[in-house]
Motif scaffolding. Structure first.
Motif, PDB file in Angstrom:
ATOM      1  N   MET A 238       0.821  -1.216   0.000  1.00 61.48           N
ATOM      2  CA  MET A 238       0.000   0.000   0.000  1.00 61.48           C
ATOM      3  C   MET A 238       0.850   1.259   0.000  1.00 61.48           C
ATOM      4  N   THR A 239       1.967   1.248   0.724  1.00 64.07           N
ATOM      5  CA  THR A 239       2.840   2.411   0.753  1.00 64.07           C
ATOM      6  C   THR A 239       3.504   2.598  -0.606  1.00 64.07           C
ATOM      7  N   THR A 240       3.929   1.509  -1.223  1.00 64.64           N
ATOM      8  CA  THR A 240       4.557   1.575  -2.547  1.00 64.64           C
ATOM      9  C   THR A 240       3.580   2.094  -3.594  1.00 64.64           C
ATOM     10  N   ILE A 241       2.356   1.614  -3.565  1.00 71.44           N
ATOM     11  CA  ILE A 241       1.356   2.088  -4.534  1.00 71.44           C
ATOM     12  C   ILE A 241       1.123   3.580  -4.365  1.00 71.44           C
ATOM     13  N   LEU A 242       0.919   4.030  -3.134  1.00 73.35           N
ATOM     14  CA  LEU A 242       0.666   5.460  -2.910  1.00 73.35           C
ATOM     15  C   LEU A 242       1.823   6.331  -3.384  1.00 73.35           C
ATOM     16  N   LEU A 243       3.052   5.961  -3.027  1.00 76.12           N
ATOM     17  CA  LEU A 243       4.192   6.778  -3.441  1.00 76.12           C
ATOM     18  C   LEU A 243       4.321   6.803  -4.958  1.00 76.12           C
ATOM     19  N   ASN A 244       4.018   5.706  -5.603  1.00 72.14           N
ATOM     20  CA  ASN A 244       4.203   5.659  -7.045  1.00 72.14           C
ATOM     21  C   ASN A 244       3.061   6.287  -7.824  1.00 72.14           C
ATOM     22  N   ILE A 245       1.917   6.461  -7.208  1.00 75.98           N
ATOM     23  CA  ILE A 245       0.886   7.321  -7.799  1.00 75.98           C
ATOM     24  C   ILE A 245       1.420   8.753  -7.823  1.00 75.98           C
ATOM     25  N   HIS A 246       2.150   9.122  -6.764  1.00 76.50           N
ATOM     26  CA  HIS A 246       2.845  10.424  -6.756  1.00 76.50           C
ATOM     27  C   HIS A 246       3.912  10.468  -7.849  1.00 76.50           C
TER      28      HIS A 246
ATOM     29  N   ILE B   4       2.873  -1.465 -10.256  1.00 81.00           N
ATOM     30  CA  ILE B   4       2.859  -2.903 -10.562  1.00 81.00           C
ATOM     31  C   ILE B   4       3.506  -3.676  -9.415  1.00 81.00           C
ATOM     32  N   CYS B   5       4.627  -3.176  -8.911  1.00 80.09           N
ATOM     33  CA  CYS B   5       5.321  -3.820  -7.790  1.00 80.09           C
ATOM     34  C   CYS B   5       4.419  -3.885  -6.560  1.00 80.09           C
ATOM     35  N   GLY B   6       3.855  -2.746  -6.182  1.00 77.97           N
ATOM     36  CA  GLY B   6       2.974  -2.715  -5.017  1.00 77.97           C
ATOM     37  C   GLY B   6       1.757  -3.606  -5.189  1.00 77.97           C
ATOM     38  N   SER B   7       1.208  -3.618  -6.387  1.00 76.12           N
ATOM     39  CA  SER B   7       0.031  -4.454  -6.663  1.00 76.12           C
ATOM     40  C   SER B   7       0.377  -5.939  -6.580  1.00 76.12           C
TER      41      SER B   7
END
Length: 189
Positions: free
Chosen positions: A18-26, A164-167
Motif C-alpha cells: 500500500m505504501t509503494t502504490i501510494l508513493l508511485n501514484i505520486h 505494478i510492484c505494489g500491486s
C-alpha cells in the motif's frame, strides 16, 4: 501442545504494497507528497514491516527478517530524508538529486540480491522482488537525470513499475492470507 506462530508475511507485504502504490501514484505525477504518503511511510510501510521482520526472526526466517526489516527501515529513512531538511539543522540539509540517486541505487543493488534469493520460491514473490529492483534502479536513474527531460519520463515509468510492484505484493499478501484462512490455496502464487 505445539505452539503455532502466525504468518506475519501478509502484514508486511501489505505495508510494503500500500505504501509503494501510494508513493508511485505520486511518482506518476498525480499527487504531491503529502501527509498520506508520509504517514504510511512511517507507520505501515515502516514500523509495521520492522515489526514483521522481528516476527520473522522469531520464526527463524532469515530472508523474511532481512527483507521486511530492511524495507521497513527504507521507508522510515526515506521519510527522514524528506523531513529532516525542514528542521533547520544544517547537517540535515536536503540531499541533491544526484546523491539521492546513489541512495536509491544502493537499494536497487540490495533488491537485486534479494530477488536472487527468491529464485526457487513462488513466482509472485519473484515478481515482487524483480519489480522492486527495477523500481529502485529506475528511480536512481530518474534522480541522476533530474536536469533532463528524459529524467521526468523515467520518473513516470518508475511510477508505473512501482504501482505494478505494489500491486503484486498486495496480491501475494492476499494469496498467503486467504490460503491460511481457508485452509487451501485460493489464489495461485
Amino acid at each position: 501442545m505445539e505452539k503455532k506462530l502466525a504468518n506475519p508475511g501478509p502484514l508486511g507485504l501489505m505495508g510494503f504494497a500500500m505504501t509503494t502504490i501510494l508513493l508511485n501514484i505520486h511518482n506518476m505525477g498525480f499527487f504531491p507528497i503529502s501527509a498520506a504518503i508520509i504517514s504510511m511511510g512511517i507507520f505501515y510501510g515502516g514500523l509495521a514491516q520492522v515489526i514483521v521482520g522481528i516476527m520473522e526472526f522469531k520464526k527463524g526466517n532469515t530472508f523474511g527478517t532481512t527483507a521486511f526489516t530492511s524495507y521497513g527501515l527504507f521507508w522510515i529513512s526515506l521519510v527522514a530524508i524528506w523531513l529532516f531538511p525542514e528542521t533547520g539543522f544544517t547537517k540535515a540539509a536536503a540531499s541533491s538529486p544526484a546523491f539521492l540517486g546513489w541512495y536509491l541505487f544502493l537499494w536497487g543493488v540490495f533488491s537485486v540480491f534479494m530477488w536472487y534469493g527468491t529464485w526457487g520460491k513462488s513466482k509472485m514473490m519473484q515478481v515482487v522482488f524483480f519489480t522492486v529492483s527495477l523500481l529502485f534502479l529506475l528511480l536512481a536513474l530518474h534522480n541522476w537525470l533530474a536536469e533532463c527531460e528524459i529524467g521526468h519520463v523515467v520518473g513516470i515509468i518508475a511510477g508505473i513499475v512501482g504501482v505494478i510492484c505494489g500491486s503484486s505484493a498486495f496480491y501475494l499478501a492476499m494469496a498467503e492470507l486467504l490460503e491460511e484462512v481457508k485452509g487451501k490455496r485460493v489464489l495461485p502464487y
